[in-house]
Design a protein around this motif. Structure first.
Motif, mmCIF file in Angstrom:
data_model
loop_
_atom_site.group_PDB
_atom_site.id
_atom_site.type_symbol
_atom_site.label_atom_id
_atom_site.label_comp_id
_atom_site.label_asym_id
_atom_site.label_seq_id
_atom_site.Cartn_x
_atom_site.Cartn_y
_atom_site.Cartn_z
ATOM 1 N N VAL A 213 0.834 -1.204 0.000
ATOM 2 C CA VAL A 213 0.000 0.000 0.000
ATOM 3 C C VAL A 213 0.869 1.254 0.000
ATOM 4 C CG1 VAL A 213 -0.151 0.146 2.531
ATOM 5 C CG2 VAL A 213 -1.973 1.116 1.116
ATOM 6 N N GLU A 214 0.397 2.276 -0.684
ATOM 7 C CA GLU A 214 1.091 3.566 -0.685
ATOM 8 C C GLU A 214 0.607 4.375 0.505
ATOM 9 O OE1 GLU A 214 1.769 7.548 -3.478
ATOM 10 O OE2 GLU A 214 0.493 5.898 -4.181
ATOM 11 N N LEU A 215 1.493 4.598 1.461
ATOM 12 C CA LEU A 215 1.159 5.389 2.650
ATOM 13 C C LEU A 215 1.668 6.812 2.452
ATOM 14 C CD1 LEU A 215 2.102 2.802 5.440
ATOM 15 C CD2 LEU A 215 -0.146 3.222 4.396
ATOM 16 N N LYS A 216 0.821 7.761 2.821
ATOM 17 C CA LYS A 216 1.167 9.177 2.633
ATOM 18 C C LYS A 216 1.024 9.923 3.955
ATOM 19 C CE LYS A 216 -0.730 9.184 -2.078
ATOM 20 N NZ LYS A 216 -1.745 9.824 -2.975
ATOM 21 N N GLY A 217 1.960 10.823 4.233
ATOM 22 C CA GLY A 217 1.848 11.728 5.359
ATOM 23 C C GLY A 217 2.356 11.158 6.664
ATOM 24 N N GLY A 218 2.548 12.019 7.647
ATOM 25 C CA GLY A 218 2.929 11.626 8.980
ATOM 26 C C GLY A 218 4.198 10.814 9.042
ATOM 27 N N THR A 219 4.150 9.731 9.804
ATOM 28 C CA THR A 219 5.331 8.887 10.006
ATOM 29 C C THR A 219 5.724 8.107 8.765
ATOM 30 O OG1 THR A 219 3.861 7.178 10.909
ATOM 31 C CG2 THR A 219 4.967 8.602 12.485
ATOM 32 N N ALA A 220 4.836 8.080 7.753
ATOM 33 C CA ALA A 220 5.167 7.360 6.510
ATOM 34 C C ALA A 220 6.147 8.134 5.647
ATOM 35 C CB ALA A 220 3.901 7.073 5.712
ATOM 36 N N LEU A 221 6.295 9.426 5.933
ATOM 37 C CA LEU A 221 7.184 10.254 5.106
ATOM 38 C C LEU A 221 8.648 9.929 5.386
ATOM 39 C CD1 LEU A 221 5.330 13.684 5.359
ATOM 40 C CD2 LEU A 221 5.353 12.080 3.446
#
Length: 221
Positions: A213-221
């Motif tokens: 999955v493509e995670l965006k924002g927060g700790t995923a950056l």
């Protein structure tokens, strides 16, 4: 229709046994002399466990008179989920906690909780499922968009498809959603649909989808 299997189709199928669950026991008169057995993949308590999925799989193995096939499938499934967890860890090492929701409309959603299949899947992947409340027998609790503000900022939100174009547009225009800052200050990702009663195959499919999955924002950056 979902609650009543197609009688004409059933009459044409050369089956030796029907495996159903409590939801379809009322339809057994359609099977004639064909024996039927019920097996259910769901939590037996307030928290879904790995055993809630392995035990019914073993029951299936006994029914088809091939218990070794069931054991091999359990081992392979566990290996596949562990590998998916390792891929997720490599891709997003800082993301440790997930909350899982499915939008009903732009302001209302189902949050999947501890008695859903997301609990054992994430546990096997060495991640944590974060919830807001105790779920119903289907493994979710109804919440409103504003309730998401109760989640800590290090919790990554997973949105389960389908999400209609109209609802997607309404969410994008929501001031509450803008304030929550998912995709910016908070992590968010979108997953394909999941069949929550699909047993071990649903656990493996969910894990594989989560690993890519493509995670965006927060700790995923």
């Amino acid at each position: 229709i979902r609650y009543q299997p197609n009688a004409e189709l059933i009459a044409q199928l050369p089956v030796d046994m029907v495996v159903d669950n409590f939801f379809y026991e009322h339809a057994r008169n359609l099977y004639g002399d064909v024996p039927a057995e019920s097996i259910m993949f769901a939590a037996k308590g307030e928290t879904a466990t790995w055993a809630d999925y392995t035990e019914p799989t073993r029951q299936l193995g006994e029914l088809i008179e091939d218990p070794k096939l069931a054991e091999d499938y359990i081992v392979k499934s566990q290996d596949d989920i562990s590998l998916a967890g390792a891929r997720l860890q490599q891709r997003s090492p800082k993301v440790k906690k997930f909350a899982v929701v499915q939008f009903v409309d732009a302001n209302n959603m189902r949050m999947y909780v501890a008695n859903s299949l997301f609990q054992p899947a994430l546990t096997q992947m060495q991640k944590e499922l974060v919830v807001l409340g105790t779920g119903n027998s289907f493994g979710f609790v109804p919440i409103r968009m504003g309730d998401l503000a109760q989640l800590d900022e290090d919790v990554c939100l997973l949105i389960i498809d389908p999400l209609s174009p109209i609802t997607r547009a309404e969410i994008k225009d929501s001031l509450i959603w803008e304030r929550l800052s998912y995709g910016n200050n908070r992590c968010v990702g979108e997953l394909p649909p999941v069949w929550i009663y699909g047993g071990m195959s649903s656990l493996v499919g969910l894990a594989n989808n989560l690993s890519t999955v493509e995670l965006k924002g927060g700790t995923a950056l």
